[in-house]
Structure formats: structure tokens, C-alpha cells
Design a protein around this motif. Structure first.
Motif, short mmCIF file in Angstrom:
data_model
loop_
_atom_site.label_atom_id
_atom_site.label_comp_id
_atom_site.label_asym_id
_atom_site.label_seq_id
_atom_site.Cartn_x
_atom_site.Cartn_y
_atom_site.Cartn_z
N ASP A 54 33.69 16.40 101.77
CA ASP A 54 32.58 16.69 102.69
C ASP A 54 31.39 15.76 102.48
OD1 ASP A 54 31.74 17.58 100.25
OD2 ASP A 54 31.04 19.53 100.93
N GLY A 84 30.93 23.48 90.30
CA GLY A 84 30.62 22.79 91.54
C GLY A 84 31.32 21.44 91.60
N ASP A 85 31.66 21.00 92.81
CA ASP A 85 32.36 19.73 92.98
C ASP A 85 31.49 18.55 92.54
OD1 ASP A 85 34.23 21.35 94.06
OD2 ASP A 85 34.08 20.60 96.11
N ILE A 112 26.05 15.25 103.43
CA ILE A 112 27.02 16.32 103.60
C ILE A 112 27.48 16.35 105.05
CG2 ILE A 112 27.42 18.81 103.43
CD1 ILE A 112 25.15 18.91 101.37
N GLU A 123 31.14 22.76 105.94
CA GLU A 123 30.40 22.46 104.72
C GLU A 123 28.92 22.21 104.97
OE1 GLU A 123 34.63 22.01 103.76
OE2 GLU A 123 33.38 21.34 105.42
N THR A 126 27.78 25.57 104.20
CA THR A 126 28.16 26.22 102.95
C THR A 126 27.91 25.43 101.68
OG1 THR A 126 30.44 25.37 103.10
CG2 THR A 126 29.98 27.49 104.17
N LYS A 127 27.64 24.11 101.78
CA LYS A 127 27.47 23.29 100.59
C LYS A 127 26.05 22.71 100.51
CE LYS A 127 31.78 23.65 99.27
NZ LYS A 127 32.17 24.36 98.03
N GLN A 190 20.31 17.52 102.82
CA GLN A 190 21.68 17.21 103.20
C GLN A 190 22.00 15.72 103.21
OE1 GLN A 190 22.15 19.36 106.97
NE2 GLN A 190 23.15 21.00 105.86
N GLN A 216 27.46 19.26 93.48
CA GLN A 216 27.10 20.16 94.57
C GLN A 216 27.52 21.58 94.23
OE1 GLN A 216 29.20 19.00 98.12
NE2 GLN A 216 31.05 20.09 97.56
N THR A 218 27.95 25.79 96.15
CA THR A 218 28.11 26.52 97.40
C THR A 218 26.88 27.36 97.67
OG1 THR A 218 30.51 26.61 97.09
CG2 THR A 218 29.54 28.19 98.63
N LYS A 219 26.40 27.31 98.91
CA LYS A 219 25.24 28.10 99.28
C LYS A 219 25.58 29.59 99.27
CE LYS A 219 23.05 24.79 102.46
NZ LYS A 219 22.61 24.59 103.85
#
Length: 246
Positions: A54, A84-85, A112, A123, A126-127, A190, A216, A218-219
């Protein structure tokens, strides 16, 4: 009066239900096609933005005595971690950079985007970025006089919204490189404007590659409970029934 209330409640209930449905299927629409990042020559990246998961990476500008060497190399990877990624950008010059090479600068953006390979997930919703850092690699006793500065903005290069700077510098003790400090990123940013400035000042020093890491998370998004939505729909139904009775 009852007719107006029931009409408003019904409209509100449908709006909430529509919002939940939109969130659930936000990833269903096809995203704009982007090349997927693979291990590649840096010249290719300069001409072609690419996506890894993403994250969309776009070259903006670069300079340095050997920046146009056709064998400069770039890798962009994504690592899934429990916290997190992690997306990693690694530039490797065709030959190790020495004090004769002068100063190199690479400007690029990372943002993002909606990953078309994930189903029913957007994403963009969500990210979010959490932190970034910089680092470099050397060989043996060549970790001498190496300097890397990674500066990041959220509005433009040399802009007014500075996110921070991660610096990695040689300690003249030999080794395999030096990590820069981790810099936090404010939520809801972002797109990042990234500038890497690096060089070797010691004639005995040598730089193999530079690395940028972006973490990153997740929100946390609040969605109305199903029971709350059903409650609103039930009230709207009662209003509609009362309207028919009147």
C-alpha cells in the motif's frame, strides 16, 4: 409532524448503513494501476514510480557524481511484523562511494495508497505512518567518515511542515554501518517528502548502501455497533408505521 420525523430518521439510518457498507467494501473498486516495485536499476525507478503493497514510491530528483551510473541499484521491500508493516528503501551505488565521490542527494516521495491486491480493505482508511529511520552499510574497517542525513517533510521539499531528520554517522571504529535515530510521524499524514543526503569524508572510508525504513500501523476506526444501527432502523420503522396509520 410524525411524517417529517420518520422521514428524517429513515434518511439518517440509511446514511449510516450506507457508510458502513462503503467502509466494508472500500477496497472493492480497482485502484489506479501502478508498477509493482521489484529489485531494479535505479535509472528505471527514476522514470517509473512503483508500488509495494500500500505504498507508492516516486522519484523526484537526484544528484551526485555517479548518480547516473547505469548500474546503480534499488530495492524496495515490505516486511510484515507484529508491531506494524515495515517498508524499506535501499539504494546501492554501482561501486562503493568514497571521499572522491562528493555529496549525493536523492529526493523521492512515499505515500499510502489503496492496495489493489487486498480485498474489501482500503488502506487509505486503515493504515497510517508511525515512524521512520535511516541507516547505511559498510565493509570491514571502512566505516570511517560516512554521513547520511534523511530529512522528511509532509507538505513539500524544503517545506514548512518538517516531520524530522534521522542521521547516521560513522564513529570511526570500523564495523558494518551505523543506524540513525527513529523519528515518530504524526497520525493522519499520508504522504512524505524524503531527502537523503550522504557522503564520505575520510579517504579510508567507503559506503556500500543507504537504507530508509518506514513503519506503519493500523488505524483504530470506530464503526457503529450493529445493535445501534438496528435500533435506528427500528425507530424509523415505527415512524413509518405511524405515518401510514395517520
Amino acid at each position: 409532524m410524525i411524517t417529517n420525523i420518520s422521514r428524517r430518521l429513515t434518511t439518517g439510518a440509511l446514511a449510516i448503513a450506507g457508510s458502513v457498507a462503503a467502509f466494508g467494501f472500500a477496497g472493492a473498486a480497482p485502484a489506479q494501476a501502478q508498477a509493482v516495485c521489484v529489485a531494479q536499476l535505479f535509472d528505471n525507478f527514476k522514470a517509473n514510480p512503483c508500488r509495494k503493497g500500500d505504498k507508492l514510491f516516486t522519484h523526484i530528483n537526484s544528484s551526485g557524481s555517479g548518480i547516473n551510473d547505469p548500474f546503480n541499484f534499488l530495492t524496495i521491500t515490505e516486511t510484515v511484523l507484529p508491531l506494524g508493516d515495515l517498508h524499506t528503501f535501499t539504494f546501492t551505488p554501482a561501486t562503493p562511494l568514497t571521499s572522491l565521490g562528493g555529496v549525493y542527494v536523492i529526493d523521492y516521495t512515499i505515500e499510502i495508497v489503496d492496495d489493489p491486491d487486498t480485498l474489501n480493505v482500503n488502506e487509505l482508511l486503515t493504515k497510517m505512518f508511525e515512524a521512520f529511520s535511516a541507516g547505511y552499510t559498510t565493509t570491514g574497517q571502512t566505516d570511517s567518515g560516512v554521513s547520511l542525513s534523511k530529512t522528511v517533510w509532509s507538505d513539500a521539499f524544503d517545506g514548512t511542515s518538517l516531520v524530522g531528520t534521522s542521521e547516521a554517522k560513522s564513529l570511526d571504529i570500523g564495523g558494518i554501518g551505523s543506524p540513525g535515530q527513529t523519528v515518530p510521524i504524526d497520525p493522519n499524514i499520508q504522504k512524505l517528502y524524503v531527502r537523503d543526503t550522504f557522503s564520505v569524508s575520510d579517504e579510508d572510508g567507503s559506503l556500500n548502501s543507504i537504507t530508509n525504513d518506514f513503519r506503519q500501523i493500523t488505524k483504530s476506526i470506530d464503526i457503529p455497533e450493529p445493535s445501534a444501527i438496528l435500533g435506528i432502523l427500528a425507530v424509523a420503522g415505527v415512524g413509518a408505521f405511524a405515518r401510514r396509520k395517520s
